[in-house]
Design an enzyme around this catalytic site. Structure first.
Site, mmCIF file in Angstrom:
data_model
loop_
_atom_site.group_PDB
_atom_site.id
_atom_site.type_symbol
_atom_site.label_atom_id
_atom_site.label_comp_id
_atom_site.label_asym_id
_atom_site.label_seq_id
_atom_site.Cartn_x
_atom_site.Cartn_y
_atom_site.Cartn_z
ATOM 1 N N HIS A 308 45.519 50.365 39.981
ATOM 2 C CA HIS A 308 44.376 51.381 40.289
ATOM 3 C C HIS A 308 45.290 52.777 40.630
ATOM 4 C CE1 HIS A 308 41.284 53.509 42.312
ATOM 5 N NE2 HIS A 308 40.509 52.483 41.665
ATOM 6 N N ASP A 366 37.247 44.684 39.896
ATOM 7 C CA ASP A 366 37.150 44.152 38.833
ATOM 8 C C ASP A 366 37.669 42.549 38.660
ATOM 9 O OD1 ASP A 366 35.483 46.115 37.631
ATOM 10 O OD2 ASP A 366 37.137 47.052 37.036
#
Ligand code: CMC
Length: 431
Positions: A308, A366
């Site tokens: 991320h 996710d």
């Protein structure tokens, strides 16, 4: 935005420039470079905006080091366990948790807007049946500006409010219609006696031929997925919505732009890509092969659902989803789901691998969401549309904040030009 009274000094070509600094309520100080070009004649260079704040905002705060996500100050894990999606929508849109009366009024307003214009059904029928639901979503949400003219005047606060409520209310209906269309089943109208998440499950899974009972535990898990995806400050799709909106475009066009950006596998498309990757891995004995590929600079493969831009410790949304995956699979009697086993083993292997430790790569939102959605019965192609409908409130809250901001001006980045300088046109016979 608080002025710190601090300044930074920039020395350039024998001149010194004072750069004002701002102190946010949380997070690092911010250098104000707005006058830099006018004063010093230089641009700053920051592809991917890794060090650039594009706006000020009061909606969402992320501390990537601590793995903290706050909406209007409230931690995401508290919202996921104690609140529900429409209450979080209210919080994001208006800044405070609602009173019981405010919530009831808001829920009534959203519920009254869940149906779409009947003419839209014909619009859907223009798409190929095998279209990806995200393709349909981009098209239909963009086309909302053709169906709802009376909420496209961005200078009218009332129309902005109506557009916000319409988008939050209709996105589940449109996403469910995209799904139904893709599998050749009749569209299912919303049911306003159901809550937001239960209604979405109803529109996706019920058929006119028989009664469909929405399991309240699955509805709760669906609602939690909506909450965990609701907003994430200035991510790529939100920045896209803000940039599209900076030109004065109408809200439906701007949200369609956000949906298009979300579709990519580095952003919202990662949930579909992650589940496809877990299926491709298939069994735990193949994990080392895929870890090796993810580390190989000559292989474009990346571990989907990992890494991320902001979180460098843990993604708090992934933690909640991992627990939710266990609960949902147990409820459905599939605790021994092979994909969940591969996912857990893959997570452990990566978290103990020097490459992932050094680059601070952790499971993101996710990583586990796809396992839950698949267990609920959604095909992988619906994962990103579900992300889009959840994120709609974040996009629209940031859009409203931006329009109301007197500093709002068209977004127009500069560039570092490395092309040819001026040269004379050469006639075709002389090239
Ligand atoms: N697998 C293997 N290596 C990775 C991964 C990964 N998933 N993510 C980053 N790296 C490596 C990358 O190769 C780079 O290595 P080096 O420094 O040697 O060049 C380093 O880690 C930093 O990566 P980056 O691409 O510069 O970082 P970024 O902040 O630009 O990208 C990201 C963040 C999320 C796009 C990226 O981690 C990624 O592609 N992850 C996989 C896709 C994914 O799961 N996306 C969902 C993000 S969360 C939800 C959302 O935003 O919608």
């Amino acid at each position: 935005m608080t002025d710190t009274q601090k300044t930074a000094q920039l020395s350039l070509n024998g001149e010194t420039y004072e750069l004002p600094m701002f102190s946010p309520s949380a997070g690092p100080d911010v250098l104000d470079i707005r006058k830099l070009y006018a004063q010093a004649g230089v641009f700053t260079y920051d592809p991917g905006f890794t060090s650039t704040a594009s706006c000020d905002s009061t909606i969402t705060y992320i501390d990537g080091g601590k793995g903290e996500l706050l909406h209007r100050g409230y931690p995401i894990d508290q919202l996921a366990s104690k609140s529900h999606h429409l209450e979080v929508c209210y919080l994001l849109l208006y800044g405070e948790l609602p009173t019981a009366a405010q919530l009831e009024d808001f829920e009534t307003r959203v519920t009254r807007h869940t149906m779409v214009h009947e003419q839209m059904l014909n619009f859907f029928r223009g798409f190929r049946r095998d279209a990806h639901p995200m393709a349909t979503l981009v098209g239909v949400v963009g086309a909302m500006s053709a169906f709802y003219h009376d909420s496209t005047d961005i200078n009218d606060p009332w129309q902005r409010e109506v557009a916000a409520v319409r988008l939050i209310a209709k996105l589940p209906t449109i996403a469910a219609m995209a799904y139904k269309y893709s599998i050749g089943q009749p569209f299912v109208y919303p049911r306003n006696d159901l809550d937001y998440a239960a209604n979405f499950l109803h529109m996706c899974f019920s058929v006119p031929a028989e009664e469909y009972h929405v399991d309240p535990i699955l509805a709760r898990a669906m609602d939690r997925i909506f909450i965990l995806h609701a907003d994430h400050e200035q991510n790529a799709s939100t920045s896209t919505v803000r940039l599209a909106s900076s030109s004065g475009a109408n809200p439906f066009a701007c949200i369609a732009a956000g949906i298009a950006c979300l579709w990519g596998p580095a952003h919202g498309g990662a949930n579909q890509a992650c589940l496809e990757m877990l299926k491709e891995i298939g069994t735990v004995d193949r994990i080392p092969e895929f870890i090796a590929r993810a580390k190989d600079k000559n292989d474009p493969f990346r571990l989907m659902g990992f890494g991320h831009r902001v979180y460098k410790n843990t993604d708090p949304r992934a933690k909640v989803l991992k627990q939710s995956a266990d609960e949902v699979l147990e409820l459905l009697g599939v605790e021994n789901n092979p994909l969940l086993q591969v996912a857990k083993e893959l997570e452990q292997t990566a978290l103990n691998d020097e490459y992932f430790i050094e680059k601070k790569l952790f499971p993101n939102v996710d990583f586990y969401s796809g396992i839950i959605l698949e267990a609920m019965g959604f095909p992988t192609s619906m994962f990103t549309p579900i992300f889009a409908l959840s994120r709609t409130v974040g996009w629209i809250s940031q859009w409203k904040e931006m329009i109301a901001d007197p500093q709002n001006k068209i977004g127009r980045p500069r560039q570092l030009y490395l092309g040819e300088t001026a040269r004379d046109y050469v006639d075709i016979e002389n090239r």
